[in-house]
Design a protein around this motif. Structure first.
Motif, PDB file in Angstrom:
ATOM      1  N   LEU A  97      49.680  62.205  11.517  1.00 28.50           N
ATOM      2  CA  LEU A  97      51.067  62.605  11.762  1.00 28.50           C
ATOM      3  C   LEU A  97      51.991  61.378  11.668  1.00 28.50           C
ATOM      4  O   LEU A  97      53.040  61.425  11.024  1.00 28.50           O
ATOM      5  CB  LEU A  97      51.142  63.241  13.147  1.00 28.50           C
ATOM      6  CG  LEU A  97      52.393  64.004  13.547  1.00 28.50           C
ATOM      7  CD1 LEU A  97      52.077  64.909  14.730  1.00 28.50           C
ATOM      8  CD2 LEU A  97      53.539  63.101  13.921  1.00 28.50           C
ATOM      9  N   HIS A  98      51.589  60.293  12.287  1.00 32.40           N
ATOM     10  CA  HIS A  98      52.403  59.064  12.235  1.00 32.40           C
ATOM     11  C   HIS A  98      52.563  58.589  10.797  1.00 32.40           C
ATOM     12  O   HIS A  98      53.628  58.129  10.397  1.00 32.40           O
ATOM     13  CB  HIS A  98      51.756  57.963  13.072  1.00 32.40           C
ATOM     14  CG  HIS A  98      51.927  58.153  14.553  1.00 32.40           C
ATOM     15  ND1 HIS A  98      52.810  57.420  15.303  1.00 32.40           N
ATOM     16  CD2 HIS A  98      51.326  59.001  15.432  1.00 32.40           C
ATOM     17  CE1 HIS A  98      52.747  57.799  16.570  1.00 32.40           C
ATOM     18  NE2 HIS A  98      51.839  58.763  16.680  1.00 32.40           N
ATOM     19  N   PRO A 130      58.132  58.825   7.107  1.00 30.99           N
ATOM     20  CA  PRO A 130      58.389  57.732   6.165  1.00 30.99           C
ATOM     21  C   PRO A 130      59.265  56.619   6.737  1.00 30.99           C
ATOM     22  O   PRO A 130      59.924  55.910   5.988  1.00 30.99           O
ATOM     23  CB  PRO A 130      59.094  58.450   5.011  1.00 30.99           C
ATOM     24  CG  PRO A 130      59.790  59.586   5.655  1.00 30.99           C
ATOM     25  CD  PRO A 130      58.962  60.007   6.820  1.00 30.99           C
ATOM     26  N   LEU A 131      59.290  56.487   8.058  1.00 29.31           N
ATOM     27  CA  LEU A 131      60.067  55.410   8.677  1.00 29.31           C
ATOM     28  C   LEU A 131      59.100  54.496   9.421  1.00 29.31           C
ATOM     29  O   LEU A 131      58.001  54.908   9.784  1.00 29.31           O
ATOM     30  CB  LEU A 131      61.112  55.999   9.621  1.00 29.31           C
ATOM     31  CG  LEU A 131      62.136  56.850   8.841  1.00 29.31           C
ATOM     32  CD1 LEU A 131      62.733  57.935   9.693  1.00 29.31           C
ATOM     33  CD2 LEU A 131      63.212  55.966   8.247  1.00 29.31           C
ATOM     34  N   ARG A 132      59.542  53.243   9.623  1.00 28.70           N
ATOM     35  CA  ARG A 132      58.578  52.238  10.067  1.00 28.70           C
ATOM     36  C   ARG A 132      58.022  52.501  11.476  1.00 28.70           C
ATOM     37  O   ARG A 132      56.826  52.450  11.701  1.00 28.70           O
ATOM     38  CB  ARG A 132      59.228  50.849  10.008  1.00 28.70           C
ATOM     39  CG  ARG A 132      58.203  49.743  10.161  1.00 28.70           C
ATOM     40  CD  ARG A 132      58.791  48.364   9.905  1.00 28.70           C
ATOM     41  NE  ARG A 132      59.324  48.269   8.549  1.00 28.70           N
ATOM     42  CZ  ARG A 132      60.419  47.584   8.230  1.00 28.70           C
ATOM     43  NH1 ARG A 132      61.093  46.941   9.149  1.00 28.70           N
ATOM     44  NH2 ARG A 132      60.840  47.544   6.984  1.00 28.70           N
ATOM     45  N   TYR A 133      58.897  52.786  12.415  1.00 28.65           N
ATOM     46  CA  TYR A 133      58.444  52.973  13.809  1.00 28.65           C
ATOM     47  C   TYR A 133      58.406  54.454  14.179  1.00 28.65           C
ATOM     48  O   TYR A 133      59.351  55.198  13.856  1.00 28.65           O
ATOM     49  CB  TYR A 133      59.383  52.250  14.776  1.00 28.65           C
ATOM     50  CG  TYR A 133      59.263  50.745  14.692  1.00 28.65           C
ATOM     51  CD1 TYR A 133      58.333  50.059  15.459  1.00 28.65           C
ATOM     52  CD2 TYR A 133      60.070  50.009  13.820  1.00 28.65           C
ATOM     53  CE1 TYR A 133      58.205  48.681  15.377  1.00 28.65           C
ATOM     54  CE2 TYR A 133      59.958  48.628  13.724  1.00 28.65           C
ATOM     55  CZ  TYR A 133      59.023  47.969  14.508  1.00 28.65           C
ATOM     56  OH  TYR A 133      58.895  46.615  14.426  1.00 28.65           O
ATOM     57  N   TRP A 180      64.945  62.705   6.154  1.00 26.53           N
ATOM     58  CA  TRP A 180      64.495  61.922   7.307  1.00 26.53           C
ATOM     59  C   TRP A 180      65.596  61.052   7.883  1.00 26.53           C
ATOM     60  O   TRP A 180      65.582  60.712   9.051  1.00 26.53           O
ATOM     61  CB  TRP A 180      63.283  61.063   6.932  1.00 26.53           C
ATOM     62  CG  TRP A 180      62.025  61.867   6.828  1.00 26.53           C
ATOM     63  CD1 TRP A 180      61.478  62.373   5.689  1.00 26.53           C
ATOM     64  CD2 TRP A 180      61.169  62.284   7.897  1.00 26.53           C
ATOM     65  NE1 TRP A 180      60.327  63.074   5.976  1.00 26.53           N
ATOM     66  CE2 TRP A 180      60.111  63.027   7.335  1.00 26.53           C
ATOM     67  CE3 TRP A 180      61.189  62.104   9.281  1.00 26.53           C
ATOM     68  CZ2 TRP A 180      59.087  63.581   8.090  1.00 26.53           C
ATOM     69  CZ3 TRP A 180      60.165  62.645  10.041  1.00 26.53           C
ATOM     70  CH2 TRP A 180      59.133  63.382   9.447  1.00 26.53           C
ATOM     71  N   ARG A 181      66.565  60.673   7.045  1.00 22.67           N
ATOM     72  CA  ARG A 181      67.627  59.791   7.548  1.00 22.67           C
ATOM     73  C   ARG A 181      68.563  60.539   8.495  1.00 22.67           C
ATOM     74  O   ARG A 181      69.247  59.922   9.305  1.00 22.67           O
ATOM     75  CB  ARG A 181      68.442  59.216   6.375  1.00 22.67           C
ATOM     76  CG  ARG A 181      67.626  58.427   5.396  1.00 22.67           C
ATOM     77  CD  ARG A 181      67.294  57.042   5.946  1.00 22.67           C
ATOM     78  NE  ARG A 181      66.104  56.513   5.280  1.00 22.67           N
ATOM     79  CZ  ARG A 181      65.489  55.400   5.623  1.00 22.67           C
ATOM     80  NH1 ARG A 181      65.918  54.681   6.632  1.00 22.67           N
ATOM     81  NH2 ARG A 181      64.414  55.007   4.982  1.00 22.67           N
ATOM     82  N   ARG A 182      68.590  61.865   8.342  1.00 20.97           N
ATOM     83  CA  ARG A 182      69.486  62.653   9.193  1.00 20.97           C
ATOM     84  C   ARG A 182      68.766  63.163  10.436  1.00 20.97           C
ATOM     85  O   ARG A 182      69.393  63.464  11.447  1.00 20.97           O
ATOM     86  CB  ARG A 182      70.047  63.845   8.400  1.00 20.97           C
ATOM     87  CG  ARG A 182      71.205  63.471   7.489  1.00 20.97           C
ATOM     88  CD  ARG A 182      72.022  64.715   7.144  1.00 20.97           C
ATOM     89  NE  ARG A 182      72.517  65.384   8.349  1.00 20.97           N
ATOM     90  CZ  ARG A 182      72.261  66.652   8.667  1.00 20.97           C
ATOM     91  NH1 ARG A 182      71.488  67.383   7.906  1.00 20.97           N
ATOM     92  NH2 ARG A 182      72.782  67.185   9.747  1.00 20.97           N
TER      93      ARG A 182
END
Ligand SMILES: [Zn+2]
Length: 663
Positions: free
Chosen positions: A121-122, A126-129, A184-186
């Motif tokens: 899942l992690h 697609p984001l680092r943290y 993902w950015r939103r």
């Protein structure tokens, strides 16, 4: 809920790069029990690592099993090949056992801990943290009749709300499907109903603070609808508890141990929150509905017990209910776990937690505290609503958890057993505490010296300042011990003192009576008050610390020798009287134990020259020619209380290196 982020602290961690910051904010999450409890939740950071061929690989550093967020360090984040994890997510199915094998196969360091079951899942985010918690407020709202709608109202379309699904591969699959077309950015977070919440960002602080912000919004909703958090109430015990209550508790613990097939500990929470929960008219119904999050059922089982004044019928009822629950939900390949409840409501008196050792007892106690609070919130939101029992069963009987149980190591001899040591702050008493601790015991360490309360910073030790010559102090101390650990199995009656040398013709009344009071009468009182608990104990036994002076008295030591001789006789009578209820009573007679507070270098020098010996010769002045240490006496106490001496009572065992006058 406040952000605990501190730029100065963070800078120290940032020196170790993005993994350093990951360690820092994971610890911040772990510090708040309203976010995660004992091993709950998990976090990750994506990075790059150069392999032995000089190639750079993309990796996911994700929390490893066996680590707790509060105390996690860099080695707690095993590096896993990101590409392998993403590829696994594209499989249509994978058993959790196979998934765990694949996670280990994808490690870049084979000696690293096993990655979290939520690693895939992690990897998909697609984001680092990525930060994941089981925040009480979010899960509590989801455990109410309109939970999903309320959460959508609180978070709008900034947060994805997904229905409950088992953790592991199928949860990763679900998130994979649900986020295919997501921007993902939103997106600010994902709520997993009845489970927890996930936040993420390329920036460590933003990901962490978004968790705080989203959870705070759920908390604000709760406090607006339900009022102040019950957590704000006093957690201290209040009201009186009677002698019979403590005896009932000790008996309950013994019967629970029989259901478990091993000694267990019990803890009685008498705080106002626990009491008000146990006094709810429908507590029996509420406690049967289910846990805060199904994850907890691994520790607490999916439902609790209800105990009346005499708690034993409640225990028997639980056993029947649990076996029926197993029968209803189990498949052929399941093996029934023990039917011992992990917690229960003691009607009007509070809650009781049960655990196989101190660590598990603490985990259960904490979960129960959070659960009873959440249930009371949930009721105010229209009714505590949990997942169907089948989902709770699937978690409790998850193949990964069952595998862990099968591979469990042998328990130390005294795990789950309660040992009370007096005179515990120094010398022989302190050595006894250490010896029993090393064998897994829960130890109540009593001493007149209040330092005993803080000497052992371990959940295994309850230090109590107590003067054993004061009857009320002894009674209070015993109640505290039984309330905290559930009973008393082993009593090491050690507290004593060696009065100044005085020949009989010049003996003063004070020296005489004080020695008898401390070295004899106090032992009787302690034994008397412990007896009901020992009789309800598990392989109960008493070890008195006597003295070589009993078989071989010395001139000038009348007050001491007479008291210790009385103690030896007390032990023999006790062995006769208590043997019928299975309590063994034995005595150790140490001699010349010099690593105690009484023997300063100066005193040693004086005594040695009195016999015309060097200090070293004097220390080893016995048949074996070896020095007797406190730890040797403690080893004797451990053995006498252990299974090696299961058939021995009324024994008087010297620990003196061999004494010519005694042999
Ligand atoms: Zn989780």
């Amino acid at each position: 809920m406040q952000s605990l982020w501190n730029d100065e602290e963070a800078a120290g961690f940032a020196a170790q790069g993005s993994l350093g910051l990951r360690v820092y904010s994971s610890q911040l999450l772990g510090r708040d029990p309203d976010l995660v409890l004992h091993g709950g939740g998990n976090t990750s950071v994506k990075g790059r690592l150069e392999n032995v061929f000089g190639e750079t690989e993309e990796v996911l550093y994700v929390k490893g099993s066996g680590w707790d967020l509060q105390t996690i360090a860099a080695p707690g984040f095993p590096p896993v090949r990101l590409a392998h994890l993403k590829r696994l997510a594209s499989l249509s199915s994978l058993s959790d056992t196979d998934m765990m094998r694949e996670l280990r196969l994808a490690l870049l360091n084979p000696s690293a801990p096993t990655p979290s079951v939520e690693a895939i899942l992690h990897a998909l985010v697609p984001l680092r943290y990525v930060d994941h918690t089981h925040a009480d407020a979010v899960v509590t709202i989801s455990n109410s009749p309109n939970g999903e709608a309320i959460l959508r109202e609180i978070y709008g379309d900034e947060v994805l709300v997904l229905p409950y699904i088992m953790p592991g591969f199928i949860l990763a699959k679900q998130v994979h499907e649900a986020t295919r077309d997501v921007d993902w950015r939103r997106l600010r977070g994902i709520v997993l109903l009845h489970h927890g919440i996930i936040t993420f960002d390329d920036d460590c602080r933003i990901s962490y603070e978004r968790m705080i912000e989203l959870v705070s919004r759920a908390e604000d909703y709760l406090s607006a609808r339900v009022g102040a958090s019950p957590a704000g109430e006093s957690r201290s015990a209040n009201g009186t508890a009677s002698d019979p209550d403590y005896r009932h508790l000790a008996t309950l613990r013994r019967q629970a141990s029989a259901l478990m097939g091993a000694a267990v500990l019990a803890r009685w929470d008498r705080s106002s929150t626990a009491k008000s929960f146990s006094a709810l008219p429908d507590v029996a119904d509420l406690i049967a509905r289910g846990p805060l999050t199904p994850d907890h059922s691994i520790h607490t089982k999916p439902f609790g017990a209800v105990f009346g004044d005499d708690p034993l019928p409640g225990l028997e009822q639980y056993q029947r209910d649990y076996l029926a629950y197993f029968k209803r939900h189990a498949k052929d390949y399941h093996t029934c776990l023990d039917p011992m409840p992990r917690f229960g409501a003691w009607l009007g008196k509070g809650t009781i937690a049960l655990g196989a050792d101190c660590k598990r007892l603490q985990i259960v106690s904490d979960i129960v505290e959070h659960t009873t609070r959440a249930i009371q919130w949930g009721e105010s939101l229209g009714g505590w609503t949990t997942l169907p029992k089948q989902d709770q069963f699937d978690l409790e009987y998850w193949e990964l958890e069952q595998a862990k149980l099968r591979s469990s190591q042998t328990r130390p001899e005294f795990a789950g057993r309660v040992v009370l040591v007096t005179g515990a702050a120094s010398g022989i008493g302190k050595a006894c505490v250490d010896a029993f601790l090393a064998q897994g015991a829960a130890v109540a360490a009593l001493d007149r010296n209040p330092e005993v309360e803080t000497r052992w910073r371990s959940a295994q030790v309850l230090g109590i300042a107590c003067d054993v010559t004061v009857a009320e102090q002894v009674r209070d101390a015993l109640h505290r011990v039984v309330g905290w650990f559930g009973g008393i199995d082993v009593l090491v009656s050690n507290a004593g003192s060696f009065p100044a040398s005085r020949r009989l013709e010049s003996m003063d009344d004070d020296t005489w009576s004080h020695s008898l009071e401390l070295n004899l009468t106090a032992h009787l009182r302690l034994l008397r008050d412990c007896t009901p608990f020992l009789q309800a104990g598990i392989d109960p036994s008493v070890v008195f610390i006597g003295s070589k002076n009993v078989p071989a008295p010395g001139p000038g030591a009348g007050a001491y020798s007479v008291a210790k001789a009385g103690l030896a006789q007390l032990a023999r009578v006790a062995a006769l009287e208590l043997g019928g209820s299975g309590v063994r009573v034995n005595t150790l007679h140490p001699n010349a134990v010099f690593d105690t507070g009484i023997w300063t270098d100066e005193v040693l020098q004086q005594r040695a020259s009195h016999y015309g010996l060097s200090v070293d010769e004097y220390k080893k002045h016995n048949v074996l020619g070896r020095q007797v240490r406190s730890s040797d006496v403690a080893a004797g106490a451990l053995a006498l209380a252990g299974s090696a001496f299961a058939c021995t009572t009324g024994a008087q065992v010297p620990v003196d290196g061999g004494n010519e006058r005694v042999i």
